[in-house]
Scaffold this motif. Structure first.
Motif, short mmCIF file in Angstrom:
data_model
loop_
_atom_site.label_atom_id
_atom_site.label_comp_id
_atom_site.label_asym_id
_atom_site.label_seq_id
_atom_site.Cartn_x
_atom_site.Cartn_y
_atom_site.Cartn_z
N ARG A 1 -6.94 103.42 5.46
CA ARG A 1 -8.05 103.35 6.59
C ARG A 1 -9.42 102.46 6.14
N TYR A 2 -9.98 101.95 7.18
CA TYR A 2 -11.15 101.55 6.87
C TYR A 2 -12.19 102.44 7.50
N ALA A 3 -13.40 102.98 6.64
CA ALA A 3 -14.56 103.66 7.05
C ALA A 3 -15.83 102.91 7.09
N TYR A 4 -16.26 102.98 8.18
CA TYR A 4 -17.67 102.04 8.37
C TYR A 4 -18.90 102.99 8.46
N GLY A 5 -19.83 102.89 7.87
CA GLY A 5 -20.83 103.96 7.72
C GLY A 5 -22.28 103.19 7.79
N ILE A 6 -23.48 103.97 8.09
CA ILE A 6 -24.66 103.55 8.05
C ILE A 6 -25.38 104.93 7.80
N ASN A 7 -26.68 104.73 6.91
CA ASN A 7 -27.67 105.81 6.70
C ASN A 7 -28.88 104.96 6.72
N TRP A 8 -29.82 105.71 7.29
CA TRP A 8 -31.20 105.12 7.52
C TRP A 8 -32.38 106.28 7.28
N ARG A 9 -33.61 105.62 6.97
CA ARG A 9 -34.54 106.67 6.69
C ARG A 9 -35.91 105.75 7.41
N LYS A 10 -36.56 106.13 8.54
CA LYS A 10 -37.79 105.63 9.15
C LYS A 10 -38.95 106.32 8.78
N ASN A 11 -39.91 105.38 8.39
CA ASN A 11 -41.18 106.02 8.19
C ASN A 11 -42.18 105.01 9.01
N LYS A 12 -43.33 105.12 8.85
CA LYS A 12 -44.58 104.34 9.77
C LYS A 12 -44.55 102.89 9.62
N ASN A 13 -44.00 102.44 8.49
CA ASN A 13 -43.90 100.97 8.36
C ASN A 13 -42.55 100.31 8.19
N LYS A 14 -41.62 101.13 7.69
CA LYS A 14 -40.55 100.40 7.40
C LYS A 14 -39.30 101.13 7.51
N ILE A 15 -37.87 100.62 7.50
CA ILE A 15 -36.86 101.25 7.52
C ILE A 15 -36.03 100.95 6.41
N GLU A 16 -35.38 101.95 5.63
CA GLU A 16 -34.73 101.63 4.69
C GLU A 16 -33.15 102.39 4.67
N GLY A 17 -32.28 101.52 4.36
CA GLY A 17 -30.96 102.22 4.60
C GLY A 17 -29.88 101.49 3.97
N THR A 18 -28.60 101.93 4.44
CA THR A 18 -27.31 101.43 3.75
C THR A 18 -26.22 101.27 4.90
N LEU A 19 -25.67 99.90 4.77
CA LEU A 19 -24.34 99.75 5.42
C LEU A 19 -23.25 99.89 4.40
N VAL A 20 -22.24 100.65 4.96
CA VAL A 20 -20.99 101.06 4.07
C VAL A 20 -19.74 100.75 4.50
N VAL A 21 -18.85 99.90 4.01
CA VAL A 21 -17.39 99.71 4.35
C VAL A 21 -16.51 99.79 3.21
N THR A 22 -15.63 100.74 3.34
CA THR A 22 -14.41 101.27 2.33
C THR A 22 -13.32 101.19 2.93
N TYR A 23 -12.44 100.92 2.03
CA TYR A 23 -10.66 100.87 2.33
C TYR A 23 -10.36 101.71 1.25
N ALA A 24 -9.47 102.79 2.01
CA ALA A 24 -8.87 103.81 1.09
C ALA A 24 -7.72 104.51 1.97
N THR A 25 -7.01 105.11 1.16
CA THR A 25 -5.74 105.99 2.02
C THR A 25 -6.76 107.07 2.82
N THR A 26 -5.91 107.53 3.89
CA THR A 26 -6.41 108.55 4.74
C THR A 26 -6.51 109.86 4.04
N LEU A 27 -7.50 110.46 4.39
CA LEU A 27 -7.71 111.86 3.92
C LEU A 27 -6.41 112.70 3.86
N LYS A 28 -5.59 112.49 4.95
CA LYS A 28 -4.24 113.41 5.22
C LYS A 28 -3.21 112.97 3.82
N TYR A 29 -3.29 111.49 3.94
CA TYR A 29 -2.37 111.22 2.82
C TYR A 29 -2.83 111.33 1.51
N ARG A 30 -4.21 111.46 1.16
CA ARG A 30 -4.49 111.59 0.05
C ARG A 30 -4.43 113.35 -0.20
#
Length: 271
Positions: free
Chosen positions: A144-173
């Protein structure tokens, strides 16, 4: 200059990479839109591995850590909208805001035995979805492919991460983990160190998966290390195990560098 180069790289990837599968098309486009925006600064890390004998991909990880002005929150909003647009094609979705009481969520990479990529650091909003890999890429339906984002917003800026991973499915693992547990219970008779060593080495020769080879090589190494504390282990058994390891290392079997080094370390550990 770096950002311009990465934009070009992403454009090539959009043409050549299986990430442009229609199953997560809206999410991928929204990721690209954020990374291409001139107000966004980001760094990236990538990893990918294939089976050396078949060329089939076994793992992949793409992580983009970004910062941008707080006024550009719409870029994040668009990503969340894209997730919702593609959610009917996903088999797993999750989102929220992590606090000190939240369980850590790591998006698995490869066979899932590594640490994975943390998607919900404390204090961050997050969202992710998992999509089965295209049939042309994974005919067995275990990746499977997993796409994810996390972010934190304050008064002046937003910081975060974009993630893409390729792995076996949880069921298969989970099924693979049960299978390994069953193999270990059969393969590791507690009353015979040498028989266990022989079984482990036979098992490592019977698997074609690089990750499974490395798993059993690690078991062999740990078993070899235990020889130093077993008072009743005979010199004959230790000598025989050394000879078996030497023949395995010097033989014609194809091992990854990690597997080979673990076997060499196992040989040197038998005292």
């Amino acid at each position: 200059m770096i950002r311009t180069f990465l934009v070009k790289l992403l454009c090539v990837a959009a043409i050549l990479s299986p990430l442009c599968s229609s199953a997560q098309n809206d999410v991928r486009k929204a990721f690209d839109e954020l990374l291409k925006n001139s107000s966004v600064e980001y760094s990236e890390t990538h990893s990918m591995s294939k089976d050396s004998s078949t060329g089939v991909k076994e793992s992949q990880s793409d992580v983009y850590t970004f910062t941008m002005p707080a006024a550009n929150i719409k870029l994040v909003d668009n990503i969340i909208k894209a997730f919702k647009s593609d959610e009917s094609k996903a088999y797993s979705i999750s989102g929220g805001k992590a606090d000190k009481r939240s369980a850590r969520i790591n998006l698995a990479v490869g066979d899932g035995r590594g640490a994975g990529v943390l998607i919900n650091p404390i204090g961050y909003d997050y969202y992710y979805a998992c999509f089965l890999a295209p049939k042309k890429e994974d005919k067995d339906g275990i990746y499977r492919y997993a796409y994810g984002i996390n972010w934190r917003k304050n008064k002046n800026k937003i910081e975060g991460t974009l993630v893409v991973t390729y792995a076996t499915t949880l069921k298969y693992r989970q099924e693979a983990s049960k299978s390994r547990g069953a193999m270990m219970s059969v393969a590791a008779p507690a009353d015979s160190w040498f028989e266990t060593m022989v079984t482990y080495m036979r098992t490592i020769s019977q698997t074609n998966s690089q990750s499974n080879q490395e798993f059993w090589a690690a078991r062999i190494y740990k078993l070899a290390q235990s020889s130093q504390s077993l008072k009743d282990l005979s010199n004959d058994d230790k000598n025989a195990a050394r000879e078996l390891l030497k023949s395995k290392i010097d033989g014609t079997e194809k091992f990854t560098p990690t597997t080979r080094q673990l076997l060499i370390s196992a040989l040197n550990s038998i005292k």
